[in-house]
Design a protein around this motif. Structure first.
Motif, mmCIF file in Angstrom:
data_model
loop_
_atom_site.group_PDB
_atom_site.id
_atom_site.type_symbol
_atom_site.label_atom_id
_atom_site.label_comp_id
_atom_site.label_asym_id
_atom_site.label_seq_id
_atom_site.Cartn_x
_atom_site.Cartn_y
_atom_site.Cartn_z
ATOM 1 N N ALA A 55 0.790 -1.225 -0.076
ATOM 2 C CA ALA A 55 0.024 -0.109 0.045
ATOM 3 C C ALA A 55 0.620 1.120 -0.029
ATOM 4 C CB ALA A 55 -1.005 0.108 1.343
ATOM 5 N N LEU A 56 1.829 1.055 0.792
ATOM 6 C CA LEU A 56 2.709 2.341 0.798
ATOM 7 C C LEU A 56 3.710 2.648 -0.440
ATOM 8 C CD1 LEU A 56 4.175 2.271 4.574
ATOM 9 C CD2 LEU A 56 2.111 3.619 3.660
ATOM 10 N N LEU A 57 3.900 1.725 -0.989
ATOM 11 C CA LEU A 57 4.634 1.796 -2.301
ATOM 12 C C LEU A 57 3.875 2.385 -3.301
ATOM 13 C CD1 LEU A 57 6.571 -1.577 -2.628
ATOM 14 C CD2 LEU A 57 7.684 0.769 -2.819
ATOM 15 N N HIS A 58 2.280 1.958 -3.197
ATOM 16 C CA HIS A 58 1.474 2.438 -4.055
ATOM 17 C C HIS A 58 1.273 3.995 -3.841
ATOM 18 C CE1 HIS A 58 -2.207 2.505 -6.885
ATOM 19 N NE2 HIS A 58 -2.903 3.012 -5.782
ATOM 20 N N LEU A 59 1.101 4.209 -2.738
ATOM 21 C CA LEU A 59 0.840 5.715 -2.608
ATOM 22 C C LEU A 59 2.083 6.565 -2.526
ATOM 23 C CD1 LEU A 59 -1.091 5.349 1.054
ATOM 24 C CD2 LEU A 59 -2.136 5.704 -1.051
ATOM 25 N N SER A 60 3.130 6.054 -2.767
ATOM 26 C CA SER A 60 4.381 6.948 -2.814
ATOM 27 C C SER A 60 4.557 7.035 -4.440
ATOM 28 C CB SER A 60 5.628 6.243 -2.081
ATOM 29 O OG SER A 60 6.020 5.101 -2.772
ATOM 30 N N ARG A 61 3.843 6.405 -5.377
ATOM 31 C CA ARG A 61 3.773 6.918 -6.709
ATOM 32 C C ARG A 61 3.504 8.204 -7.127
ATOM 33 N NH1 ARG A 61 0.623 2.037 -9.705
ATOM 34 N NH2 ARG A 61 0.052 3.985 -10.679
ATOM 35 N N ALA A 62 4.155 8.866 -7.930
ATOM 36 C CA ALA A 62 3.868 10.116 -8.216
ATOM 37 C C ALA A 62 2.636 10.327 -8.964
ATOM 38 C CB ALA A 62 4.906 10.617 -9.175
ATOM 39 N N ASP A 63 2.387 9.472 -9.571
ATOM 40 C CA ASP A 63 0.771 9.725 -9.996
ATOM 41 C C ASP A 63 -0.171 9.520 -9.396
ATOM 42 O OD1 ASP A 63 1.298 6.928 -9.981
ATOM 43 O OD2 ASP A 63 0.226 6.282 -11.871
ATOM 44 N N VAL A 64 -0.236 8.547 -8.235
ATOM 45 C CA VAL A 64 -1.021 8.278 -7.223
ATOM 46 C C VAL A 64 -0.935 9.622 -6.085
ATOM 47 C CG1 VAL A 64 -1.686 7.202 -5.110
ATOM 48 C CG2 VAL A 64 -0.977 6.104 -7.411
ATOM 49 N N LEU A 65 0.157 10.284 -5.872
ATOM 50 C CA LEU A 65 0.183 11.426 -5.029
ATOM 51 C C LEU A 65 -0.616 12.431 -5.971
ATOM 52 C CD1 LEU A 65 3.729 10.914 -3.831
ATOM 53 C CD2 LEU A 65 1.606 10.945 -2.352
ATOM 54 N N ARG A 66 -0.239 12.932 -7.018
ATOM 55 C CA ARG A 66 -0.717 13.883 -7.789
ATOM 56 C C ARG A 66 -2.401 13.792 -8.195
ATOM 57 N NH1 ARG A 66 4.352 13.402 -11.003
ATOM 58 N NH2 ARG A 66 5.782 15.022 -10.173
ATOM 59 N N ALA A 67 -2.876 12.609 -7.948
ATOM 60 C CA ALA A 67 -4.343 12.362 -8.204
ATOM 61 C C ALA A 67 -5.020 12.777 -6.893
ATOM 62 C CB ALA A 67 -4.746 10.969 -8.213
ATOM 63 N N PHE A 68 -4.541 13.218 -5.900
ATOM 64 C CA PHE A 68 -5.092 14.105 -4.685
ATOM 65 C C PHE A 68 -5.294 15.373 -5.108
ATOM 66 C CE2 PHE A 68 -4.663 16.787 -0.879
ATOM 67 C CZ PHE A 68 -5.902 16.195 -0.276
ATOM 68 N N ARG A 69 -6.606 15.909 -5.429
ATOM 69 C CA ARG A 69 -7.037 17.220 -5.898
ATOM 70 C C ARG A 69 -7.277 18.193 -4.626
ATOM 71 N NH1 ARG A 69 -4.633 16.331 -10.182
ATOM 72 N NH2 ARG A 69 -5.729 15.026 -11.720
#
Lengths: 191, 117
Positions: A55-69
């Motif tokens: 889960a943390l590896l997923h959350l640390s992806r740039a695209d996942v982080l940038r999807a937070f609006r």
């Protein structure tokens, strides 16, 4: 509120740009709750650790982080996305079953050791709660864990599970009723 | 332990009246940001999701047959009993990493990934 959201967006932007301190700060916000949620989903510390790392590896992806609006709290976004990833990961692994022996194996010792009253209630309630939870369909159990352990709101839980929010509410309502009925007196003693 | 979601009918049979057929949620409105299970994954969420199929007969049977309770408007209100008990996780065994150590590993791996690009 607006200031807090702006700060969260700025933190996430820095994390997505691989600012080590920011990335660590983002992951720290969700790590403990994700681990507790993972453990309650599988009742296995090693599997929970694997799920947390995934889960943390997923959350640390740039695209996942940038999807937070910034249209909701960052913590809720991280939990929703992290939980969704953990549930996906569980799909690809053989189900090892809920393990309750190693978790509650000290219940008798704690009772014999004269724990304070609260400790005795806790020790005797856990096996019953584990059994009651195990009696629920996996989907209902997951809803209970996400809401009660992950501390997700109904909408966040709905987003994580891809379920309509009304179904999340009705599932939780029914799961509570089943748990109350099965816990019986033990529940009333701690309410 | 046997896997619990076997659709057992201890809560009644399908169509037995129960609490009605409100488990059929195909047309139920979704919360903001909630995608239909068959909808394309949003950006950054390209995983297949939790895998709970809409219209699962065993789950719908359970949902329509189980008794209802008064769920709080905010699930955080459950901390008094369910959340408090569930939130208690047994101590980690010695061969498990602490949560901080897992975070350290993930951060290190991500930074290594970046340097390797």
């Amino acid at each position: 509120m607006a200031d807090a959201r702006a700060q969260e967006l700025e933190l996430v932007a820095r994390a997505a740009a691989r600012d080590e301190r920011a990335l660590r700060a983002v992951l720290d916000r969700a790590a403990a709750r994700l681990r507790a949620t993972a453990w309650h989903l599988c009742h296995d510390h090693h599997e929970a650790q694997d799920l947390l790392q995934e889960a943390l590896l997923h959350l640390s992806r740039a695209d996942v982080l940038r999807a937070f609006r910034g249209d909701g709290p960052l913590d809720g976004y991280l939990m929703s996305a992290g939980v969704r990833r953990m549930l996906s990961a569980r799909r690809t692994r053989p189900f090892r079953g809920l393990r309750d022996v190693e978790l509650y194996g000290d219940a008798d010792e704690r009772l014999a050791g004269g724990e304070p009253a609260d400790g005795i209630v806790e020790a005797t309630l856990h096996p019953r709660l584990a059994a009651a939870l195990a009696s629920l369909p996996e989907r209902a159990r997951t809803v209970v864990v996400l809401l009660a352990v992950g501390e997700l709101e109904y909408e966040e839980c709905a987003r994580a599970l891809g379920m309509p929010i009304g179904t999340v509410r009705s599932t939780y309502s029914r799961a509570r009723a089943v748990l109350r009925a099965q816990l019986g007196e033990a529940h009333h003693g701690t309410a | 332990m046997e896997r619990p979601d076997d659709g057992g009918d201890i809560y009644g049979d399908p169509g037995d009246g129960g609490l009605g057929d409100d488990s059929s949620f195909a047309d139920e409105p979704l919360a903001d940001g909630v995608a239909r299970p068959d909808a394309p994954a949003p950006a950054g969420e390209d995983d297949p999701g939790p895998g709970f199929e809409a219209g699962d007969p065993a789950f719908e049977r359970w949902l329509s047959a189980a008794p209802a309770d008064d769920a709080p408007a905010d699930p955080a209100d459950d901390v008094g009993w369910l959340g408090a008990v569930l939130g208690d996780v047994p101590p980690l065994p010695e061969d498990c990493l602490s949560t901080d150590e897992v975070v350290d590993r993930v951060v290190a791996q991500r930074l290594d990934d970046e340097l390797g690009l």
